[in-house]
Design a protein around this motif. Structure first.
Motif, short mmCIF file in Angstrom:
data_model
loop_
_atom_site.label_atom_id
_atom_site.label_comp_id
_atom_site.label_asym_id
_atom_site.label_seq_id
_atom_site.Cartn_x
_atom_site.Cartn_y
_atom_site.Cartn_z
N VAL A 193 0.67 -1.23 0.13
CA VAL A 193 0.03 -0.03 -0.11
C VAL A 193 0.98 1.09 0.07
CG1 VAL A 193 -2.09 -0.74 1.07
CG2 VAL A 193 -0.36 -0.09 2.71
N GLY A 221 1.87 4.64 1.27
CA GLY A 221 1.87 5.35 2.47
C GLY A 221 2.16 6.57 2.03
N GLU A 239 4.40 0.63 1.93
CA GLU A 239 4.21 -0.03 3.32
C GLU A 239 3.29 -1.50 2.88
OE1 GLU A 239 1.57 2.54 5.63
OE2 GLU A 239 3.52 3.73 6.02
N PHE A 240 3.42 -2.44 3.70
CA PHE A 240 2.64 -3.72 3.51
C PHE A 240 1.76 -4.16 4.49
CE2 PHE A 240 6.59 -4.86 5.02
CZ PHE A 240 6.26 -6.13 5.81
N GLU A 241 0.65 -4.78 4.04
CA GLU A 241 -0.37 -5.33 5.07
C GLU A 241 -0.43 -6.94 5.00
OE1 GLU A 241 -3.69 -1.59 5.14
OE2 GLU A 241 -3.87 -3.41 3.32
N LEU A 274 8.76 -10.22 9.68
CA LEU A 274 7.79 -9.86 8.58
C LEU A 274 6.72 -9.35 9.23
CD1 LEU A 274 7.52 -9.58 5.39
CD2 LEU A 274 6.47 -11.89 5.48
N ARG A 306 6.17 -8.44 12.13
CA ARG A 306 6.23 -7.11 13.03
C ARG A 306 6.21 -5.73 12.14
NH1 ARG A 306 10.93 -4.38 14.26
NH2 ARG A 306 12.02 -5.89 12.90
N LEU A 307 6.67 -5.87 10.80
CA LEU A 307 6.86 -4.90 10.17
C LEU A 307 5.27 -4.41 9.32
CD1 LEU A 307 10.61 -5.22 8.92
CD2 LEU A 307 9.69 -3.54 10.39
N ARG A 309 2.13 -3.08 8.48
CA ARG A 309 1.27 -1.83 9.03
C ARG A 309 0.11 -2.30 9.92
NH1 ARG A 309 -0.65 2.88 5.14
NH2 ARG A 309 -2.59 1.21 4.59
N ASN A 310 -0.81 -3.42 9.45
CA ASN A 310 -1.75 -3.57 10.01
C ASN A 310 -1.54 -4.37 11.30
OD1 ASN A 310 -1.04 -5.98 8.30
ND2 ASN A 310 -3.36 -6.48 8.24
N ASN A 362 -0.07 -2.59 14.55
CA ASN A 362 -0.84 -1.90 15.24
C ASN A 362 -1.46 -2.82 16.07
OD1 ASN A 362 -1.10 1.11 14.73
ND2 ASN A 362 -1.78 0.45 12.69
N LEU A 363 -1.79 -4.02 15.56
CA LEU A 363 -2.66 -4.97 16.51
C LEU A 363 -1.97 -5.29 17.93
CD1 LEU A 363 -4.07 -7.61 14.12
CD2 LEU A 363 -5.26 -6.26 15.62
N ASN A 395 3.22 1.35 17.53
CA ASN A 395 2.93 2.10 16.47
C ASN A 395 4.18 2.19 15.51
OD1 ASN A 395 1.62 3.69 14.66
ND2 ASN A 395 0.46 4.96 16.42
#
Lengths: 683, 187
Positions: B147, B149, B154-156, B173, B175-176, B178-179, B182-183, B187
Motif C-alpha cells: 500500500v 503510504g 508499506e505492506f499489510e 515480517l 512485525r513490520l 502495517r496492520n 498496530n494490533l 505504532n
C-alpha cells in the motif's frame, strides 16, 4: 475591473525554483539489496500508479489524490476540484462556489452528480450541490475521481456532464492521532482532530473539524457579508469479516453559519433592489452502511443503505428540511474471461418540507420524490488486455418525469500498458428540480423611467411555476474520444475531445403582465419555465503529468470549451437564457502545478491558473474579466510527525471576481489574496 | 493593473530566497516504484517459509510469477541471479490462472483487479504466496498487500490467508506489517 496580468515576479519564482533543483541524478541503489526495514523507509516515486490505474478506463477520468489535495493548499472540496481539467470552479464568495464540468455553470449548476463514499450529495431542491453544506476532513480523503462526460449508465440521472466521486480513506489507513491547526487572513482559523483505533476486530476513526472564515469584499472593494463558521464531526469504521466479506459504516453531522447579502428586488426602491444582509444556517447528518461480500462462485455483491437529513435555513427567505433514504444493490460476475457483468438496483425516497417567504414562495410546501433504478453493464474483452467494449444502460423511474432510459457504449484499445485510445457515445438526462417545478421567485425589478423600463410604473419580474407544475427532463447525447500515453521518460499525456448535443434545456418565457399595487402601483411581469433551449458544446481537455526528476513534478492542463445555444421559440426571455448559457463557462482554462520535494523534508508547490473571461467581460453585463492567479505552498517537516506549512493563495492580485451569482440575487464578490500557516501533527 | 504591493514582494522574496540554498545533500535518491516493489517481493519470499511439498528438491527453483500485465520489466528479472535458502530464483511473467501451478509467489498486477476474488478462490490452499498492490487486496483474501503510504510503500498481511496456504511468515515480517504492528499495540 481590470484584468490580472501575470506578475513580473513570476519569471523570478520559476528561476529560483529551477535553481533549487538538484543536478544529475545520483546512481540508483539496487532495491534488491535493501532490507525490508530499508525499503519501508525509502522514499518511493509513485510514478505510474495513478496513471496506470487510469489507463484502462474508457472515460475522461482524472484522479485528485490525497497528496494532490495536501500539496495544493486547498481548504475545501470545490477549491481542490480546480485541479481537474474540464472542471469550472467559480468562487462566488468565501462560502459559496459554482462548480460544473464542461459548461453550464452556476451556483446550482445542475448537470453534475456528486457522491461522497457512495452517498449522493446532489440536492433535489436545486438539482445542484450546496457546496457550503458538503465537506469532510480533507486529510481523510483518499481521492476524488472526476469523470467528465455522461456517467448516467453507472451513476444515475443528473450525471449529464460528469460525476465527482469523493472517496475517503479506509479506517485502517488512518490509525493513530492527527491534529491540524491553522491561522491566516481569509482563513482566519481552522482545526481538525482525528483519532483512529480498533473496535471489535475492525478499525475506526472519529474526527472533528471547525473553521472560521473572514469576509471578502464586493466589487467596490468594500467589506462584504460572507463570513462563515462551521463545525463538523464524523466517523468511519471498517470490518473485514471472514472469507473476504466487508462491512463499512460511516456517518457525520455538521452545522454552519454563512453570511450573504442579497439585492432583493423592490419596486419602491429607486435602484430596483434593496441590499439586505442575510444569514444562512445549515445543518444535517448522515449515516451510511455498506456490506460487500463474495458469493459462491466468486462473484462480488454489495448492498448499501443510507439516511441523510439536511436543513438549509436562509432566515426570512427560505428553509428546506429534507430527509432521504437510499438503498442500493450491486452484483458483479464474470462469464468466462470475456464478460464482466455488473448490474444493480436502487431505490431512493426523499421527503421535503419547504417554508418560504418574501421574494420566494414554494407550493406545495411538502413533496415526496421517489426514484427507482436498474442498471446493467457488460464489459466485454475481445482481446485480453488490448480491446474491450462496454455496453451499459440504466432505466430509471422518478416521480417528476417518469421513465428515463440512459444507454452508453464505450470502446477502448490498449495496445500496451501505457497507451490507450478510447471512444464513447452516451445518452443521459437531467430531471427537473423541485425549485424549477414549484418555486415562485422575484427575479428583478426595473424602476420607472429607467433604461430598461421607459414606462411610468416600476416593473417586477417574477418567475412563476407552470400551472401543471410539470417540466420535461433535459437530454444530452455525448460523443467522446480520448487518448492516453505514458512515455518512458516520466511524461504522461491525457487528451480528450468531446461533442455534446443537448435538447430540452430548461429555460423560461414571458408570461402574463398584470397591474398590481403594494405601497406603489407597479406592473407584474411573469416568466414561466419551459424546456425550449437546444445547445451544442464542443471541447478539448489536455492533462500532462511530467516527472522532470524524482524530486520535481510538473502538471500542466488546458481546457477548451465552446457552447452554442439557441432558443427554439422566438420568445425574448428564452433567447436571453440561451445567451446566458453561452457565457456561463470560460472558453480557455489553463493550470500549471509544480511540486518539488527536497530531501523528503521540504516541499515547494506552485500552482498557476488562468481562466478566460466570462461573457463580455463587462461587469454591468454580467461578465467576468479573465484572471490569472497563483498559489504557493512551502512545507517543512522538522520531525517525522510534525509538518509546518505556509500557503499563499491568489497571490497575483489583491482581489478578483470569479463568477456572477444568478437565480438568488447575491451581490457579486471578489476573491481576495490570502495567506495561512498550518501545523499538522501525526502521532 | 493588478500587482503585488512592495511589502508583499519583499516578504515573498525573503522566503523564496530561503529555499534557494537547498542544494543540500539528498540523503537518499527516491526509488522508482517498480524497483521498490520488486525489492519488496524479493524480501517477502525471503521471510516466508514454504512447506516441503512445495519444492521437488532442495535445489529446485523458487518461482516468482506475475499474473496479468508485467508491471516490473527488468526490475524483477534481476532477482534471477540470486538465491533464497539454496533455491535459485525464476521469474515467470504473463501467467494465467491455468498456468499458475508451480508458482511459489504470485504477484497480481493491476490489470487483474476485476478477477481477484475468483482467482484467489481457485488457488485455494495451494502453497502460494499472493502479493499485490491492488487496493484492498488482503480484504478479498490475498496474503500480502502493498500500500502507498506517505511517499513510501508499506505492506499489510492477511494471516488467515498465510495459514490457509500453509506458509510460515517470520516474526520480522509480521512485525513490520502495517496492520499487524498496530494490533500488538505498538505504532
Amino acid at each position: 475591473m481590470k484584468s490580472a496580468a501575470p506578475s513580473p515576479l513570476l519569471p523570478l519564482v520559476i528561476a529560483i525554483a529551477l535553481a533549487a533543483l538538484p543536478g544529475a541524478a545520483l546512481p540508483q541503489t539496487d532495491a534488491l539489496d535493501m532490507s525490508l526495514e530499508e525499503l519501508l523507509t525509502a522514499e518511493v516515486t509513485a510514478a505510474s500508479r495513478k496513471a496506470q490505474r487510469l489507463n484502462d478506463v474508457a472515460a475522461a477520468a482524472f484522479i485528485i489524490s490525497r497528496e494532490d489535495i495536501e500539496r495544493s493548499g486547498a481548504t475545501s472540496i470545490p477549491e481542490a476540484l480546480r485541479m481537474a481539467p474540464g472542471v469550472q470552479v467559480g468562487r462566488l464568495s468565501n462560502n459559496r462556489w459554482a462548480v460544473s464540468v464542461r459548461g453550464f455553470n452556476g451556483r446550482f449548476s445542475n448537470k453534475l452528480q456528486v457522491l461522497m463514499d457512495g452517498r449522493s450529495i446532489y440536492s433535489p431542491l436545486f438539482s445542484g450541490v450546496v457546496w457550503e453544506a458538503e465537506d469532510t476532513s480533507l486529510a481523510d480523503i483518499d481521492r476524488i475521481e472526476v469523470i467528465r462526460g455522461p456517467g448516467a449508465a453507472m451513476w444515475g440521472a443528473n450525471a449529464v456532464n460528469g460525476v465527482i466521486n469523493i472517496v475517503t480513506r479506509r479506517a485502517r489507513d488512518t490509525q493513530g492521532d492527527l491534529v491540524e491547526l491553522g491561522v491566516g487572513t481569509s482563513e482566519r482559523a481552522f482545526g481538525t482532530v482525528r483519532h483512529g483505533g480498533q473496535v471489535a476486530d475492525g478499525f475506526f476513526r472519529a474526527w472533528a473539524k471547525g473553521f472560521a472564515r473572514e469576509k471578502s469584499s464586493d466589487l467596490a472593494a468594500q467589506r462584504a457579508n460572507d463570513d462563515w463558521q462551521a463545525g463538523r464531526v464524523g466517523f468511519r469504521a471498517d470490518w473485514g469479516l471472514a472469507s473476504g466479506n466487508r462491512l463499512t459504516l460511516n456517518g457525520g453531522a455538521h452545522m454552519g453559519r454563512e453570511g450573504d447579502r442579497w439585492n432583493i428586488p423592490d419596486v419602491t426602491s429607486p435602484s430596483g433592489f434593496m441590499p439586505t444582509d442575510m444569514q444562512q444556517k445549515t445543518q444535517g447528518w448522515h449515516l451510511v452502511g455498506r456490506y460487500e461480500w463474495i458469493m459462491p462462485g466468486g462473484s462480488d455483491a454489495a448492498l448499501q443503505m443510507y439516511l441523510d437529513y439536511s436543513d438549509v435555513d436562509i432566515e426570512n427567505a427560505v428553509r428546506e428540511q429534507r430527509t432521504t433514504a437510499d438503498l442500493d444493490f450491486q452484483h458483479r460476475f464474470q462469464i468466462g474471461r470475456r464478460h464482466d457483468f455488473v448490474w444493480g438496483l436502487g431505490y431512493r425516497h426523499s421527503h421535503d418540507q419547504i417554508g418560504a417567504q418574501g421574494m420566494i414562495r414554494v407550493q406545495p410546501d411538502s413533496r415526496n420524490f421517489r426514484l427507482l433504478s436498474a442498471f446493467v453493464q457488460d464489459d466485454i474483452t475481445f482481446v485480453p488486455d488490448t480491446l474491450r467494449l462496454m455496453l451499459g444502460a440504466r432505466l430509471e423511474h422518478n416521480s417528476f418525469t417518469g421513465f428515463e432510459p440512459q444507454p452508453n457504449a464505450r470502446l477502448i484499445w490498449t495496445p500496451s500498458p501505457n497507451h490507450a485510445l478510447w471512444g464513447a457515445v452516451s445518452r443521459a438526462v437531467r430531471t427537473p428540480s423541485r425549485a424549477e417545478l414549484d418555486a415562485q421567485v422575484d427575479l428583478s425589478a426595473a424602476p420607472a423611467h429607467s433604461a430598461r423600463n421607459p414606462t411610468p410604473f416600476p416593473i417586477l419580474i417574477r418567475n412563476v411555476p407552470r400551472a401543471d407544475h410539470q417540466l420535461s427532463a433535459e437530454r444530452v447525447t455525448a460523443f467522446e474520444l480520448g487518448y492516453r500515453h505514458q512515455f518512458q521518460s516520466g511524461l504522461s499525456v491525457d487528451l480528450t475531445a468531446f461533442h455534446n448535443r443537448y435538447s430540452g434545456l430548461r429555460s423560461s418565457a414571458l408570461g402574463g403582465a398584470y397591474p398590481e399595487s403594494s405601497t406603489v402601483p407597479y406592473l407584474l411581469q411573469t416568466v414561466v419555465p419551459n424546456n425550449d433551449i437546444e445547445a451544442r458544446t464542443r471541447g478539448l481537455e489536455l492533462a500532462l503529468d511530467w516527472r522532470v526528476s524524482p524530486e520535481w513534478r510538473l502538471q500542466p492542463s488546458y481546457s477548451y470549451l465552446r457552447i452554442a445555444a439557441h432558443a427554439t421559440t422566438g420568445d425574448p426571455v428564452n433567447r436571453m437564457n440561451a445567451q446566458a448559457f453561452e457565457r456561463d463557462a470560460p472558453r480557455h482554462q489553463f493550470s500549471l502545478r509544480s511540486s518539488m520535494s527536497f530531501s523528503g523534508q521540504r516541499q515547494l508547490d506552485v500552482w498557476l491558473r488562468h481562466v478566460s473571461k466570462l461573457g463580455d467581460a463587462d461587469m454591468a453585463g454580467n461578465g467576468i474579466p479573465a484572471y490569472t492567479t497563483m498559489d504557493v505552498r512551502y512545507a517543512w517537516r522538522p520531525t517525522k510527525s510534525l509538518e509546518l506549512s505556509v500557503v499563499g493563495q491568489n497571490l497575483l492580485d489583491q482581489r478578483h471576481p470569479e463568477f456572477v451569482p444568478v437565480l438568488i440575487p447575491s451581490e457579486t464578490l471578489q476573491v481576495e489574496r490570502g495567506v495561512y500557516l498550518k501545523a499538522k501533527w501525526q502521532f | 493593473m493588478a500587482h503585488l504591493t512592495l511589502r508583499w514582494r519583499a516578504s515573498l522574496l525573503v522566503w523564496l530566497a530561503g529555499l534557494a540554498p537547498c542544494h543540500c545533500a539528498f540523503a537518499q535518491q527516491p526509488l522508482p516504484e517498480q524497483q521498490a516493489k520488486a525489492g519488496f517481493v524479493f524480501n517477502f519470499a525471503r521471510y516466508v517459509e514454504w512447506p516441503e511439498r512445495a519444492f521437488a528438491s532442495r535445489e529446485s527453483p523458487l518461482v516468482i510469477c506475475v499474473l496479468g500485465r508485467d508491471v516490473f520489466g527488468s526490475a524483477l528479472t534481476a532477482v534471477e541471479k540470486r538465491q533464497i535458502q539454496g533455491h535459485p530464483l525464476l521469474v515467470r511473467v504473463g501467467i494465467t490462472t491455468e498456468t499458475a501451478r508451480g508458482c511459489h509467489v504470485i504477484f497480481f498486477s493491476d490489470s487483474e483487479h476485476r478477477r481477484l476474488a475468483p482467482i484467489l478462490r481457485t488457488l485455494g490452499s495451494e502453497p502460494i504466496l499472493t502479493v499485490s498492490d491492488i487496493d484492498g487486496f488482503i480484504d478479498v483474501g490475498g496474503a500480502i498487500g502493498l500500500v502507498q503510504g506517505e511517499q513510501r510503500l508499506e505492506f499489510e498481511i492477511n494471516r488467515d490467508a498465510l495459514d490457509q496456504a500453509q506458509l510460515k511468515a517470520s516474526s520480522n515480517l509480521l512485525r513490520l506489517a502495517r496492520n499487524l504492528a498496530n494490533l500488538k499495540g505498538r505504532n
